[in-house]
Design a protein around this motif. Structure first.
Motif, PDB file in Angstrom:
ATOM      1  N   UNK A  56     -17.507  43.713  19.950  1.00  0.00           N
ATOM      2  CA  UNK A  56     -17.263  42.416  19.312  1.00  0.00           C
ATOM      3  C   UNK A  56     -17.931  41.309  20.109  1.00  0.00           C
ATOM      4  N   UNK A  57     -17.740  41.333  21.402  1.00  0.00           N
ATOM      5  CA  UNK A  57     -18.325  40.294  22.255  1.00  0.00           C
ATOM      6  C   UNK A  57     -19.846  40.363  22.244  1.00  0.00           C
ATOM      7  N   UNK A  58     -20.409  41.565  22.264  1.00  0.00           N
ATOM      8  CA  UNK A  58     -21.867  41.701  22.255  1.00  0.00           C
ATOM      9  C   UNK A  58     -22.472  41.153  20.967  1.00  0.00           C
ATOM     10  N   UNK A  59     -21.768  41.349  19.846  1.00  0.00           N
ATOM     11  CA  UNK A  59     -22.323  40.949  18.548  1.00  0.00           C
ATOM     12  C   UNK A  59     -22.004  39.504  18.185  1.00  0.00           C
ATOM     13  N   UNK A  60     -21.192  38.829  19.010  1.00  0.00           N
ATOM     14  CA  UNK A  60     -20.841  37.447  18.694  1.00  0.00           C
ATOM     15  C   UNK A  60     -21.072  36.475  19.847  1.00  0.00           C
TER      16      UNK A  60
ATOM     17  N   UNK B  16     -19.691  31.689  13.465  1.00  0.00           N
ATOM     18  CA  UNK B  16     -18.554  32.239  12.729  1.00  0.00           C
ATOM     19  C   UNK B  16     -18.513  33.741  12.973  1.00  0.00           C
ATOM     20  N   UNK B  17     -17.382  34.248  13.455  1.00  0.00           N
ATOM     21  CA  UNK B  17     -17.251  35.680  13.703  1.00  0.00           C
ATOM     22  C   UNK B  17     -16.894  36.411  12.415  1.00  0.00           C
ATOM     23  N   UNK B  18     -17.053  37.725  12.445  1.00  0.00           N
ATOM     24  CA  UNK B  18     -16.902  38.535  11.238  1.00  0.00           C
ATOM     25  C   UNK B  18     -16.178  39.831  11.559  1.00  0.00           C
TER      26      UNK B  18
ATOM     27  N   UNK C 162     -26.719  40.212   8.289  1.00  0.00           N
ATOM     28  CA  UNK C 162     -26.823  41.533   7.658  1.00  0.00           C
ATOM     29  C   UNK C 162     -25.433  42.022   7.303  1.00  0.00           C
ATOM     30  N   UNK C 163     -25.305  42.672   6.166  1.00  0.00           N
ATOM     31  CA  UNK C 163     -24.049  43.319   5.843  1.00  0.00           C
ATOM     32  C   UNK C 163     -23.886  44.565   6.701  1.00  0.00           C
ATOM     33  N   UNK C 164     -22.916  44.519   7.597  1.00  0.00           N
ATOM     34  CA  UNK C 164     -22.484  45.633   8.423  1.00  0.00           C
ATOM     35  C   UNK C 164     -23.569  46.249   9.314  1.00  0.00           C
ATOM     36  N   UNK C 165     -24.218  45.467  10.164  1.00  0.00           N
ATOM     37  CA  UNK C 165     -25.134  46.062  11.139  1.00  0.00           C
ATOM     38  C   UNK C 165     -24.370  47.026  12.028  1.00  0.00           C
ATOM     39  N   UNK C 166     -24.943  48.207  12.251  1.00  0.00           N
ATOM     40  CA  UNK C 166     -24.257  49.234  13.033  1.00  0.00           C
ATOM     41  C   UNK C 166     -24.675  49.170  14.497  1.00  0.00           C
ATOM     42  N   UNK C 167     -23.797  49.663  15.352  1.00  0.00           N
ATOM     43  CA  UNK C 167     -24.055  49.623  16.785  1.00  0.00           C
ATOM     44  C   UNK C 167     -25.173  50.594  17.146  1.00  0.00           C
ATOM     45  N   UNK C 168     -25.751  50.394  18.310  1.00  0.00           N
ATOM     46  CA  UNK C 168     -26.847  51.228  18.798  1.00  0.00           C
ATOM     47  C   UNK C 168     -26.384  52.061  19.992  1.00  0.00           C
TER      48      UNK C 168
ATOM     49  N   UNK D 288     -21.993  39.484  10.004  1.00  0.00           N
ATOM     50  CA  UNK D 288     -21.749  40.529   9.011  1.00  0.00           C
ATOM     51  C   UNK D 288     -21.140  41.778   9.620  1.00  0.00           C
ATOM     52  N   UNK D 289     -20.769  41.716  10.904  1.00  0.00           N
ATOM     53  CA  UNK D 289     -20.267  42.895  11.623  1.00  0.00           C
ATOM     54  C   UNK D 289     -18.878  43.303  11.152  1.00  0.00           C
TER      55      UNK D 289
END
Length: 360
Positions: free
Chosen positions: A265-269, A276-278, A216-222, A255-256
């Protein structure tokens, strides 16, 4: 069954580095969101001649990767503000074949310029429909758009930004609609990854021109009330696992923006299926840059924040053992004097600060 494509033609991750054809692959990229619409054979958005010119110009400047969109959604409430048309998916599970064929044609142009693509499978923001549109379909409610400029009406429209974020986050946080929104999203992943390109005859998952899939392009945090890190990490892991199962030879990224610090960063990767990180960097949007300040004070501050941001994300990616790419960064044109206000968006506006920022 063999596809006849040498695996070394695919961009791969080797530790924290990218390789292709057995050699290091250094990415120099550009966003090209309009790819599938410009690539259409006919219609008001079609302009294949422009694509040919653009790709040649980008290649001449050393660009070897383009980031493109393979998702746009229509609305059950008719035309919506600030949205790209025609859309790929007018309704859940329905596709406009002419738009899909435009994406086919665009991908077929990339080998001519030795380019690859990052293919984005969804968008958080409403300019393509995005996650909010899937929530709208699932709940049969109207999207509470944030305040934005409507180029059709030539005025600012919309309301509270947090209300929009809360609504859109329901895509991956609302248990009452999660199974519905995710079924549509996963069906879309399957439709794109397994599509057979009408221009080349090759399935997308077997095309080495596709460097990576972006969830996703730029998923936002919750927030905590929406499940926080655990829920978003669950969505990323489930989605990335499906993509990897369908297209194991291509990379998968989130896409983050990676703008919320190391923990996020760690939670999303952390998913092993994310290869591949973003990260993205937008100093104006994030309050690091005052576009109306003609002095060097604001741009120097933005540059300092950029250096720290890149250093941090590079270190976090090294610690995770994954390569990372700065997939977006930007700064608007000079926005003072005769180019104050909306005049700063004119192509005649100078790029004094932008050039300093890009050089840095």
């Amino acid at each position: 069954m063999s596809t006849g494509v040498d695996d070394t033609r695919f961009v791969a991750a080797r530790g924290t580095r990218l390789v292709r054809d057995g050699r290091p692959y250094a990415v120099s990229g550009a966003n090209y969101w309009q790819a599938m619409n410009l690539g259409m054979a006919a219609g008001p958005s079609s302009d294949r001649a422009r694509v040919v010119r653009d790709l040649a110009a980008l290649a001449a400047h050393g660009v070897n990767m383009v980031r493109i969109l393979a998702a746009s959604e229509g609305s059950q409430y008719g035309a919506q503000p600030d949205r790209m048309y025609p859309v790929l998916m007018p309704a859940p599970g329905e596709y406009d074949e002419d738009v899909f064929a435009g994406l086919d044609w665009f991908l077929a142009q990339l080998p001519r310029h030795n380019m690859t693509a990052v293919v984005t499978l969804a968008n958080y923001w409403t300019w393509s429909g995005g996650a909010a549109q899937l929530v709208s379909w699932a709940t049969d409610t109207r999207i509470p758009y944030p305040e934005q400029w409507d180029p059709l009406r030539q005025e600012r429209v919309g309301g509270d930004y947090q209300t929009y974020l809360d609504y859109t986050n329901r895509f991956y946080s609302d248990p009452t609609i999660y199974s519905t929104t995710q079924q549509w999203y996963r069906d879309h992943i399957r439709a794109v990854a397994t599509r057979r390109n009408t221009a080349t005859g090759v399935q997308y998952r077997d095309d080495p021109s596709i460097m990576a899939w972006e969830l996703m392009n730029e998923p936002q945090v919750l927030g905590a009330a929406q499940g926080g890190e655990q829920q978003l990490a669950r969505w990323i892991d489930e989605s990335a696992q499906l993509v990897r199962a369908l297209a194991p030879r291509q990379l998968v990224t989130t896409g983050a923006e990676s703008k919320n610090g190391r923990r996020w960063f760690e939670a999303m990767h952390r998913s092993p299926h994310i290869t591949l990180a973003s990260c993205h960097f937008w100093p104006l949007n994030w309050g690091y840059y005052d576009s109306a300040d003609p002095t060097s004070t604001s741009v120097d501050y933005a540059i300092a924040k950029m250096h720290a941001f890149v250093d941090d994300n590079a270190q976090w990616a090294r610690d995770a053992g994954k390569p990372t790419v700065l997939f977006e960064y930007g700064m608007m044109r000079d926005n003072w004097g005769p180019f104050a206000g909306l005049a700063g968006y004119s192509p005649r506006a100078p790029v004094t600060h932008r050039n300093r920022f890009f050089a840095a």
